[in-house]
Design an enzyme around this catalytic site. Structure first.
Site, short mmCIF file in Angstrom:
data_model
loop_
_atom_site.label_atom_id
_atom_site.label_comp_id
_atom_site.label_asym_id
_atom_site.label_seq_id
_atom_site.Cartn_x
_atom_site.Cartn_y
_atom_site.Cartn_z
CG ASP A 1 -3.65 -2.91 -1.00
OD1 ASP A 1 -3.71 -3.24 0.20
OD2 ASP A 1 -2.83 -3.40 -1.82
NE ARG B 1 5.27 1.39 7.33
CZ ARG B 1 4.39 0.39 7.17
NH1 ARG B 1 4.15 -0.09 5.97
NH2 ARG B 1 3.79 -0.14 8.21
CD GLU C 1 3.78 -3.44 -3.04
OE1 GLU C 1 3.10 -2.50 -2.58
OE2 GLU C 1 3.56 -4.62 -2.78
NE ARG D 1 8.02 -7.21 6.00
CZ ARG D 1 7.04 -6.33 5.94
NH1 ARG D 1 7.16 -5.24 5.21
NH2 ARG D 1 5.91 -6.53 6.60
CG HIS E 1 6.19 -3.86 -0.31
ND1 HIS E 1 5.94 -2.52 -0.14
CD2 HIS E 1 5.06 -4.47 0.12
CE1 HIS E 1 4.72 -2.34 0.35
NE2 HIS E 1 4.17 -3.50 0.51
O1 TA6 Z 1 1.63 -4.26 -0.87
C1 TA6 Z 1 0.49 -3.68 -0.32
C2 TA6 Z 1 0.29 -4.23 1.09
O2 TA6 Z 1 0.04 -5.61 1.07
C3 TA6 Z 1 -0.83 -3.43 1.75
O3 TA6 Z 1 -1.99 -4.21 1.88
C4 TA6 Z 1 -0.21 -3.01 3.08
O4 TA6 Z 1 -0.41 -4.01 4.07
C5 TA6 Z 1 1.25 -2.86 2.66
O5 TA6 Z 1 1.48 -4.02 1.87
C6 TA6 Z 1 2.23 -2.63 3.78
O6 TA6 Z 1 2.50 -3.81 4.41
P1 TA6 Z 1 3.51 -3.73 5.70
O7 TA6 Z 1 3.49 -5.09 6.28
O8 TA6 Z 1 4.86 -3.35 5.15
O9 TA6 Z 1 2.96 -2.65 6.57
#
Ligand code: TA6
Length: 289
Positions: free
Chosen positions: A203, A61, A261, A87, A160
């Site tokens: 988002d 994370r 992102e 990842r 991301h």
């Molecule tokens: O990039 C935004 C997103 O798609 C959100 O909808 C949320 O799910 C975020 O990514 C985090 O995704 P993750 O799988 O890293 O928890």
């Protein structure tokens, strides 16, 4: 310069200094950058959760997760794991070079390195993915994909990026005004008017490829993201409710981070004929506000 160490869970990582005394850290797991700051007295630019999980099969994370070969649950919303498998895998460190105090690392992933690929992504093409990361006063990431199959390849991809901010409620994201976006919270399309500001979860998937600036008055900083061959920018903050639902993120951490992102997703997925290649690039720089 950088050093290579092995974590207690057997994973490799590279960490080092930048010419102005900044720091960087990258893990074999996902070729995942979890730390970068340009100078000794700079605030961290990337945000990584203090509760991040460094476990097999888990996404770290924070930092810069590499989302591939799909984004979220894919163009048909039917793929798992979320954001693809790249990842979650151990990438191969190809090289680490230093010149003038600037370190460049190159990592590689291909379909032979994916355990039970048929289960994860039936019929997946052969592919070659390389990421080149350069750590200096700026951070540059180049994600290079080649279709090494005899059939056409279609993939989504995203860097991301999680950024450290002083207080999300004071942050604004500039460069997106007038751009169409999909609001994933309402599934409605809209057009951005002015800067993006945050009041709870945001988002959004934007259709553009121009530089974006994150203005942070608390840290008195601009973070400038310049991209190449990226048709989408995604802006995300989980807000208090979603953040509380993440076991790998302190409940109040949503205040200190923002995701901007760099991507090619949905109708902007990358299409490659056999032998063709594509390179997505991101450069992150900082400046006073
Ligand atoms: O990039 C935004 C997103 O798609 C959100 O909808 C949320 O799910 C975020 O990514 C985090 O995704 P993750 O799988 O890293 O928890």
């Amino acid at each position: 310069m950088f050093e290579r160490t092995i974590d207690s869970n057997g994973w490799g990582r590279c960490s080092g200094a930048t010419p102005a005394g900044g720091r960087f850290t990258v893990h074999d797991h996902g070729a995942h950058i979890t730390e970068w700051k340009p100078a000794v007295d700079a605030e961290p630019v990337l945000w990584t959760s203090p509760n991040a999980r460094f476990e097999q099969g888990a996404a770290i994370r924070g930092g810069i997760p590499i989302c591939f070969p799909w984004f979220a649950n894919g163009r048909k919303d039917n793929k798992t794991p979320a954001h693809g498998f790249a990842r979650l895998l151990q990438w191969q460190l190809l090289s680490g070079k230093e010149a003038g105090g600037v370190t460049t690392l190159r990592w590689r992933l291909d379909e032979t390195m994916i355990t039970d690929l048929e289960a994860v992504d039936p019929g997946r093409n052969r592919f070659e993915l390389e990421v080149t990361q350069t750590f200096g006063e700026d951070l540059t990431v180049r994600l290079s994909l080649r279709n090494t199959d005899a059939a056409p390849l279609v993939v989504e991809e995203a860097l991301h990026t999680y950024l450290t901010v002083g207080d999300i409620n004071e942050v604004s994201v500039h460069g997106l005004s007038g751009v169409e976006y999909l609001d994933k919270l309402t599934s409605r399309y809209d057009t951005q008017i002015g800067a993006v500001e945050f009041d709870g979860e945001v988002d959004r998937i934007y259709w553009l490829n121009t530089p974006v600036e994150v203005h942070d008055p608390v840290l008195n900083r601009r973070i400038i993201l310049t991209t190449g061959r990226s048709d989408n920018t995604i802006v995300w903050n989980p807000g208090p409710d979603k953040s509380a639902g993440f076991s790998d993120m302190p409940d109040d951490a949503w205040r200190s981070m923002a995701c901007v992102e760099t991507a090619n997703v949905r109708d902007r997925a990358v299409h490659l004929n056999p032998g063709q290649a594509h390179e997505l690039t991101l450069t992150i720089t900082t400046a006073p506000l």
